[in-house]
Write a protein that holds these residues in place. Structure first.
Motif, PDB file in Angstrom:
ATOM      1  N   CYS A  92     -35.240   3.685 -36.107  1.00 21.03           N
ATOM      2  CA  CYS A  92     -34.912   4.611 -37.198  1.00 21.03           C
ATOM      3  C   CYS A  92     -35.836   4.485 -38.411  1.00 21.03           C
ATOM      4  O   CYS A  92     -36.243   3.389 -38.782  1.00 21.03           O
ATOM      5  N   VAL A  93     -36.130   5.613 -39.001  1.00 21.97           N
ATOM      6  CA  VAL A  93     -36.847   5.672 -40.285  1.00 21.97           C
ATOM      7  C   VAL A  93     -36.201   6.784 -41.108  1.00 21.97           C
ATOM      8  O   VAL A  93     -36.097   7.923 -40.653  1.00 21.97           O
ATOM      9  N   SER A  94     -35.761   6.448 -42.324  1.00 18.73           N
ATOM     10  CA  SER A  94     -35.149   7.449 -43.206  1.00 18.73           C
ATOM     11  C   SER A  94     -36.202   7.974 -44.173  1.00 18.73           C
ATOM     12  O   SER A  94     -36.829   7.190 -44.888  1.00 18.73           O
ATOM     13  N   LEU A  95     -36.373   9.284 -44.187  1.00 23.59           N
ATOM     14  CA  LEU A  95     -37.307   9.900 -45.133  1.00 23.59           C
ATOM     15  C   LEU A  95     -36.571  10.205 -46.438  1.00 23.59           C
ATOM     16  O   LEU A  95     -35.346  10.363 -46.427  1.00 23.59           O
ATOM     17  N   PRO A  96     -37.286  10.289 -47.553  1.00 20.32           N
ATOM     18  CA  PRO A  96     -36.604  10.600 -48.829  1.00 20.32           C
ATOM     19  C   PRO A  96     -35.746  11.867 -48.693  1.00 20.32           C
ATOM     20  O   PRO A  96     -36.207  12.868 -48.151  1.00 20.32           O
ATOM     21  N   MET A  97     -34.518  11.806 -49.151  1.00 21.66           N
ATOM     22  CA  MET A  97     -33.600  12.953 -49.026  1.00 21.66           C
ATOM     23  C   MET A  97     -32.627  12.962 -50.194  1.00 21.66           C
ATOM     24  O   MET A  97     -31.766  12.082 -50.301  1.00 21.66           O
ATOM     25  N   TYR A  98     -32.806  13.899 -51.098  1.00 24.73           N
ATOM     26  CA  TYR A  98     -31.862  14.125 -52.197  1.00 24.73           C
ATOM     27  C   TYR A  98     -32.120  15.522 -52.744  1.00 24.73           C
ATOM     28  O   TYR A  98     -33.234  16.055 -52.594  1.00 24.73           O
ATOM     29  N   PRO A  99     -31.104  16.123 -53.350  1.00 25.63           N
ATOM     30  CA  PRO A  99     -31.251  17.519 -53.772  1.00 25.63           C
ATOM     31  C   PRO A  99     -32.397  17.727 -54.746  1.00 25.63           C
ATOM     32  O   PRO A  99     -32.999  18.792 -54.775  1.00 25.63           O
ATOM     33  N   GLU A 100     -32.702  16.704 -55.554  1.00 27.94           N
ATOM     34  CA  GLU A 100     -33.669  16.859 -56.641  1.00 27.94           C
ATOM     35  C   GLU A 100     -35.113  16.728 -56.174  1.00 27.94           C
ATOM     36  O   GLU A 100     -36.038  16.768 -57.000  1.00 27.94           O
ATOM     37  N   LEU A 101     -35.350  16.589 -54.878  1.00 26.50           N
ATOM     38  CA  LEU A 101     -36.730  16.598 -54.368  1.00 26.50           C
ATOM     39  C   LEU A 101     -37.360  17.952 -54.693  1.00 26.50           C
ATOM     40  O   LEU A 101     -36.647  18.951 -54.868  1.00 26.50           O
ATOM     41  N   THR A 102     -38.682  18.005 -54.748  1.00 29.07           N
ATOM     42  CA  THR A 102     -39.355  19.303 -54.902  1.00 29.07           C
ATOM     43  C   THR A 102     -39.967  19.695 -53.563  1.00 29.07           C
ATOM     44  O   THR A 102     -40.178  18.830 -52.694  1.00 29.07           O
ATOM     45  N   ALA A 103     -40.276  20.982 -53.417  1.00 28.73           N
ATOM     46  CA  ALA A 103     -40.904  21.455 -52.168  1.00 28.73           C
ATOM     47  C   ALA A 103     -42.235  20.727 -51.954  1.00 28.73           C
ATOM     48  O   ALA A 103     -42.581  20.371 -50.822  1.00 28.73           O
ATOM     49  N   GLU A 104     -42.955  20.459 -53.050  1.00 26.27           N
ATOM     50  CA  GLU A 104     -44.245  19.766 -52.933  1.00 26.27           C
ATOM     51  C   GLU A 104     -44.038  18.365 -52.374  1.00 26.27           C
ATOM     52  O   GLU A 104     -44.806  17.891 -51.537  1.00 26.27           O
ATOM     53  N   GLU A 105     -42.976  17.695 -52.838  1.00 22.07           N
ATOM     54  CA  GLU A 105     -42.712  16.334 -52.346  1.00 22.07           C
ATOM     55  C   GLU A 105     -42.342  16.347 -50.864  1.00 22.07           C
ATOM     56  O   GLU A 105     -42.824  15.521 -50.082  1.00 22.07           O
ATOM     57  N   VAL A 106     -41.481  17.288 -50.493  1.00 18.71           N
ATOM     58  CA  VAL A 106     -41.078  17.365 -49.080  1.00 18.71           C
ATOM     59  C   VAL A 106     -42.311  17.647 -48.221  1.00 18.71           C
ATOM     60  O   VAL A 106     -42.524  17.001 -47.176  1.00 18.71           O
ATOM     61  N   ASP A 107     -43.146  18.570 -48.684  1.00 20.54           N
ATOM     62  CA  ASP A 107     -44.341  18.912 -47.905  1.00 20.54           C
ATOM     63  C   ASP A 107     -45.323  17.744 -47.840  1.00 20.54           C
ATOM     64  O   ASP A 107     -46.001  17.555 -46.828  1.00 20.54           O
ATOM     65  N   TYR A 108     -45.379  16.963 -48.927  1.00 23.56           N
ATOM     66  CA  TYR A 108     -46.253  15.780 -48.914  1.00 23.56           C
ATOM     67  C   TYR A 108     -45.762  14.782 -47.855  1.00 23.56           C
ATOM     68  O   TYR A 108     -46.555  14.243 -47.076  1.00 23.56           O
ATOM     69  N   VAL A 109     -44.443  14.584 -47.797  1.00 22.53           N
ATOM     70  CA  VAL A 109     -43.883  13.648 -46.803  1.00 22.53           C
ATOM     71  C   VAL A 109     -44.188  14.171 -45.396  1.00 22.53           C
ATOM     72  O   VAL A 109     -44.645  13.416 -44.519  1.00 22.53           O
ATOM     73  N   ILE A 110     -43.966  15.466 -45.184  1.00 28.38           N
ATOM     74  CA  ILE A 110     -44.235  16.051 -43.858  1.00 28.38           C
ATOM     75  C   ILE A 110     -45.703  15.826 -43.471  1.00 28.38           C
ATOM     76  O   ILE A 110     -46.012  15.394 -42.349  1.00 28.38           O
ATOM     77  N   ALA A 111     -46.589  16.087 -44.421  1.00 33.48           N
ATOM     78  CA  ALA A 111     -48.026  15.951 -44.133  1.00 33.48           C
ATOM     79  C   ALA A 111     -48.377  14.515 -43.741  1.00 33.48           C
ATOM     80  O   ALA A 111     -49.145  14.284 -42.798  1.00 33.48           O
ATOM     81  N   ARG A 112     -47.776  13.541 -44.463  1.00 35.19           N
ATOM     82  CA  ARG A 112     -48.091  12.141 -44.148  1.00 35.19           C
ATOM     83  C   ARG A 112     -47.525  11.753 -42.774  1.00 35.19           C
ATOM     84  O   ARG A 112     -48.157  11.062 -42.005  1.00 35.19           O
ATOM     85  N   VAL A 113     -46.302  12.199 -42.482  1.00 32.01           N
ATOM     86  CA  VAL A 113     -45.707  11.860 -41.179  1.00 32.01           C
ATOM     87  C   VAL A 113     -46.551  12.475 -40.057  1.00 32.01           C
ATOM     88  O   VAL A 113     -46.854  11.812 -39.054  1.00 32.01           O
ATOM     89  N   MET A 114     -46.980  13.711 -40.238  1.00 29.38           N
ATOM     90  CA  MET A 114     -47.774  14.369 -39.186  1.00 29.38           C
ATOM     91  C   MET A 114     -49.147  13.702 -39.033  1.00 29.38           C
ATOM     92  O   MET A 114     -49.688  13.616 -37.923  1.00 29.38           O
ATOM     93  N   GLU A 115     -49.665  13.231 -40.165  1.00 29.15           N
ATOM     94  CA  GLU A 115     -50.949  12.504 -40.112  1.00 29.15           C
ATOM     95  C   GLU A 115     -50.798  11.236 -39.266  1.00 29.15           C
ATOM     96  O   GLU A 115     -51.625  10.939 -38.402  1.00 29.15           O
ATOM     97  N   TRP A 116     -49.682  10.536 -39.485  1.00 22.72           N
ATOM     98  CA  TRP A 116     -49.407   9.322 -38.703  1.00 22.72           C
ATOM     99  C   TRP A 116     -49.215   9.694 -37.229  1.00 22.72           C
ATOM    100  O   TRP A 116     -49.775   9.048 -36.340  1.00 22.72           O
ATOM    101  N   ASP A 117     -48.468  10.762 -36.998  1.00 24.25           N
ATOM    102  CA  ASP A 117     -48.145  11.157 -35.615  1.00 24.25           C
ATOM    103  C   ASP A 117     -49.420  11.484 -34.833  1.00 24.25           C
ATOM    104  O   ASP A 117     -49.556  11.121 -33.669  1.00 24.25           O
ATOM    105  N   LYS A 118     -50.351  12.158 -35.503  1.00 25.99           N
ATOM    106  CA  LYS A 118     -51.601  12.559 -34.845  1.00 25.99           C
ATOM    107  C   LYS A 118     -52.427  11.320 -34.464  1.00 25.99           C
ATOM    108  O   LYS A 118     -53.033  11.280 -33.381  1.00 25.99           O
ATOM    109  N   ALA A 119     -52.382  10.331 -35.358  1.00 18.86           N
ATOM    110  CA  ALA A 119     -53.198   9.131 -35.119  1.00 18.86           C
ATOM    111  C   ALA A 119     -52.530   8.150 -34.161  1.00 18.86           C
ATOM    112  O   ALA A 119     -53.194   7.306 -33.560  1.00 18.86           O
ATOM    113  N   ALA A 120     -51.198   8.257 -34.019  1.00 18.42           N
ATOM    114  CA  ALA A 120     -50.467   7.288 -33.185  1.00 18.42           C
ATOM    115  C   ALA A 120     -50.839   7.472 -31.722  1.00 18.42           C
ATOM    116  O   ALA A 120     -51.042   8.592 -31.262  1.00 18.42           O
ATOM    117  N   LYS A 121     -50.906   6.346 -31.005  1.00 20.08           N
ATOM    118  CA  LYS A 121     -51.304   6.466 -29.583  1.00 20.08           C
ATOM    119  C   LYS A 121     -50.086   6.292 -28.677  1.00 20.08           C
ATOM    120  O   LYS A 121     -49.173   5.608 -29.008  1.00 20.08           O
TER     121      LYS A 121
END
Ligand code: PLP
Length: 375
Positions: free
Chosen positions: A346-375
């Motif tokens: 399990c990994v919990s990503l930041p989750m609260y109502p006060e997040l901004t769309a930019e923050e959520v998108d930044y988290v998504i981008a980093r997770v996808m970056e990791w996913d692409k590099a993971a073997k």
């Protein structure tokens, strides 16, 4: 580097500061800080919000569970069934009450208790089941209630994580004997410290917990055995102000969850959260799982290194904690492989109502970056 924190309570306070400050001021000026009018008001609001007859404010969500068990006369020699991938406090409360904690596996998708595992764990000593509405999604309460009825067992919903959630055709509180709530800071409805409550339609449980929480007393100088576990009026004031916003805040959590899911669905190394059709999952936590346990810490480290404060809930299952069960009563029935896998991946990503769309998108981008590099 962008930094995305795991908690949003200071932002939340700023957003509704005048409402919170006004209630705090009211309590301070009233001169009544323990079991005063603000607690009474909040208890009424909380009960009404849930459509329940009674709400009793207590010191924290853990106390709410064991006070409920005690009020039901469940303790030494009795067994209570739950699952091992919940927060430690669920089992802790069973042990504080003096009972034996019996662990069965969770559902592989929802991570809530798997009702199909419960029946084989029932013995003549079994007195109750504690389903946990884990991560903000209701457990399969109709199935749990059916088993409880067939075996004349009590049901306590551990609702520390899912206030304002609902099932497809049931509400929280409707299919149980009592429901515990936690108001600790980071919960969907959180105060600035510790707090909890017990909801019930049973006047006997309400009266007993009311007495137990206050040194066994409902009348000055008249006592029986009890404890000190009360919800302070300052906390009740904070919670009363926040309760008015909880539904909208949860709607916002659900929107961020949908954005995460849309952005992450192409990830090849992850399982995304499963929301049961028709259920209102209020995403206390947005928990992804790595397909391989070995990848979990790598993802976590990658995110933290790139400014995303990701965490784990919960990386050590209760029965895998060192020293388990510390001389307390415990049984594990059948394989708990789903729960162990959940703990390992399990990994919990930041989750609260006060997040901004930019923050959520930044988290998504980093997770996808990791996913692409993971073997
Ligand atoms: C599932 C669950 N049960 C029980 C608790 C205990 O609540 P508290 O911390 O208010 O005692 C928590 C949270 O802390 C929780 O997440």
């Amino acid at each position: 580097m962008t930094q995305v924190g795991f908690y949003g309570h200071v932002r939340q306070y700023r957003n509704i500061q005048p409402e919170i400050d006004a209630n705090i001021q009211r309590v301070l000026e009233s001169g009544e800080y323990v079991q005063g009018p603000m607690l009474k008001q909040f208890e009424q609001e909380l009960a009404a919000y849930h459509g329940m007859a009674h709400a009793v404010g207590v010191g924290n969500g853990t106390d709410a569970i064991w006070l409920a068990l005690m009020a039901m006369g469940i303790g030494h020699g009795d067994e209570v069934i739950t699952h091992p991938n919940t927060f430690f406090a669920t089992a802790e409360a069973i042990w504080i009450a003096g009972a034996t904690a019996v662990f069965v596996d969770c559902d592989p998708k929802t991570k809530c208790i798997d009702p199909a595992r419960i029946e084989s764990a029932i013995t003549p000593k079994t007195k109750a089941i504690i389903p946990v509405h884990l991560y903000g999604q209701c457990a399969d309460m109709p199935a749990v209630r059916k088993i409880a009825d067939a075996h004349r067992l009590r049901v306590i919903e551990d609702n520390a994580q899912a206030i304002d959630a609902a099932g497809a055709d049931f509400r929280i509180g409707q299919l149980s004997d009592a429901t515990s709530v936690s108001f600790i800071i980071q919960k969907n409805l959180g105060t600035f410290g510790d707090g909890g409550a017990l909801l019930t339609n049973d006047a006997g449980i309400d009266a007993t917990v009311r007495k137990l929480r206050n040194h066994g007393s409902v009348k000055r100088n008249v006592h029986s055995f009890g404890f000190n576990s009360r919800l302070d009026d300052l906390h009740a004031g904070v919670l009363s102000a926040k309760l008015k916003h909880i539904h909208a805040w949860n709607d916002q959590r659900m929107q961020w969850a949908a954005r995460y899911t849309a952005g992450l669905e192409r990830a090849t190394h992850l399982e995304l959260p499963h929301a049961r059709p028709g259920y209102r999952h209020v995403f206390h936590l947005y928990v992804v799982e790595t397909k391989l346990p070995a990848e979990r810490d790598r993802l976590l480290d990658f995110l933290v290194t790139h400014g995303v404060d990701a965490k784990t809930h919960y990386s050590i299952a209760i029965h895998q904690q060192e020293g388990f069960p510390w001389g307390k009563g415990a049984r594990i029935v059948g394989s708990v492989a789903n729960a162990e896998r959940n703990a390992a991946t399990c990994v919990s990503l930041p989750m609260y109502p006060e997040l901004t769309a930019e923050e959520v998108d930044y988290v998504i981008a980093r997770v996808m970056e990791w996913d692409k590099a993971a073997k």
